[in-house]
Design a protein around this motif. Structure first.
Motif, PDB file in Angstrom:
ATOM      1  N   GLU A  49       0.848  -1.189   0.000  1.00  0.00           N
ATOM      2  CA  GLU A  49       0.000   0.000   0.000  1.00  0.00           C
ATOM      3  C   GLU A  49       0.883   1.239   0.000  1.00  0.00           C
ATOM      4  OE1 GLU A  49      -3.188  -0.216  -0.468  1.00  0.00           O
ATOM      5  OE2 GLU A  49      -3.094  -2.392  -0.336  1.00  0.00           O
ATOM      6  N   SER A  50       0.479   2.250  -0.740  1.00  0.00           N
ATOM      7  CA  SER A  50       1.247   3.486  -0.811  1.00  0.00           C
ATOM      8  C   SER A  50       1.087   4.271   0.479  1.00  0.00           C
ATOM      9  CB  SER A  50       0.766   4.334  -1.989  1.00  0.00           C
ATOM     10  OG  SER A  50       1.422   5.575  -1.980  1.00  0.00           O
ATOM     11  N   GLY A  53      -2.854   9.857  -3.088  1.00  0.00           N
ATOM     12  CA  GLY A  53      -2.846  10.052  -4.525  1.00  0.00           C
ATOM     13  C   GLY A  53      -1.965   9.098  -5.300  1.00  0.00           C
ATOM     14  N   GLN A  54      -1.207   8.262  -4.618  1.00  0.00           N
ATOM     15  CA  GLN A  54      -0.368   7.280  -5.308  1.00  0.00           C
ATOM     16  C   GLN A  54      -0.947   5.893  -5.085  1.00  0.00           C
ATOM     17  OE1 GLN A  54       3.671   7.558  -4.019  1.00  0.00           O
ATOM     18  NE2 GLN A  54       4.136   9.283  -5.345  1.00  0.00           N
ATOM     19  N   SER A  55      -0.929   5.111  -6.141  1.00  0.00           N
ATOM     20  CA  SER A  55      -1.438   3.748  -6.012  1.00  0.00           C
ATOM     21  C   SER A  55      -0.357   2.843  -5.427  1.00  0.00           C
ATOM     22  CB  SER A  55      -1.893   3.223  -7.371  1.00  0.00           C
ATOM     23  OG  SER A  55      -0.804   3.186  -8.257  1.00  0.00           O
ATOM     24  N   ARG A  81       1.500  -1.104  -5.081  1.00  0.00           N
ATOM     25  CA  ARG A  81       2.119  -2.014  -6.053  1.00  0.00           C
ATOM     26  C   ARG A  81       1.735  -3.439  -5.686  1.00  0.00           C
ATOM     27  NH1 ARG A  81       8.361  -1.047  -6.945  1.00  0.00           N
ATOM     28  NH2 ARG A  81       7.834  -1.764  -9.004  1.00  0.00           N
ATOM     29  N   ARG A 110       1.613   7.492   0.517  1.00  0.00           N
ATOM     30  CA  ARG A 110       1.306   8.855   0.113  1.00  0.00           C
ATOM     31  C   ARG A 110      -0.079   8.935  -0.527  1.00  0.00           C
ATOM     32  NH1 ARG A 110       6.925  10.966  -2.597  1.00  0.00           N
ATOM     33  NH2 ARG A 110       8.225  10.426  -0.834  1.00  0.00           N
TER      34      ARG A 110
END
Length: 71
Positions: A12-13, A17-19, A21, A15
């Protein structure tokens, strides 16, 4: 948690707004400290050392529905 080759990993990101991986564990390099060779969805490969609570692992499907032994 014991991680095995073939398990799926999802990060999980941290930040907004970031997806995150996702990838596949290709090799367990070290159990303690945990070091994994991961092939990510974009086909890049990296050595990953997960921090506490950052990664979720999904066990690989075992052949013919047999349960995998637990360590």
């Amino acid at each position: 948690m014991t991680v095995h080759v073939g398990d799926r990993i999802r990060i999980e990101s941290g930040r907004a707004g970031q997806s995150g991986r996702a990838g596949l564990v290709e090799e367990v390099l070290s159990e303690r400290p945990q070091r994994l060779r991961v092939r990510w969805e974009d086909w890049r490969t990296s050595i990953f050392a997960p921090a506490a609570g950052v990664a979720r692992f999904e066990p690989a499907a075992s052949p013919r529905g047999r349960k995998r032994p637990t360590a």
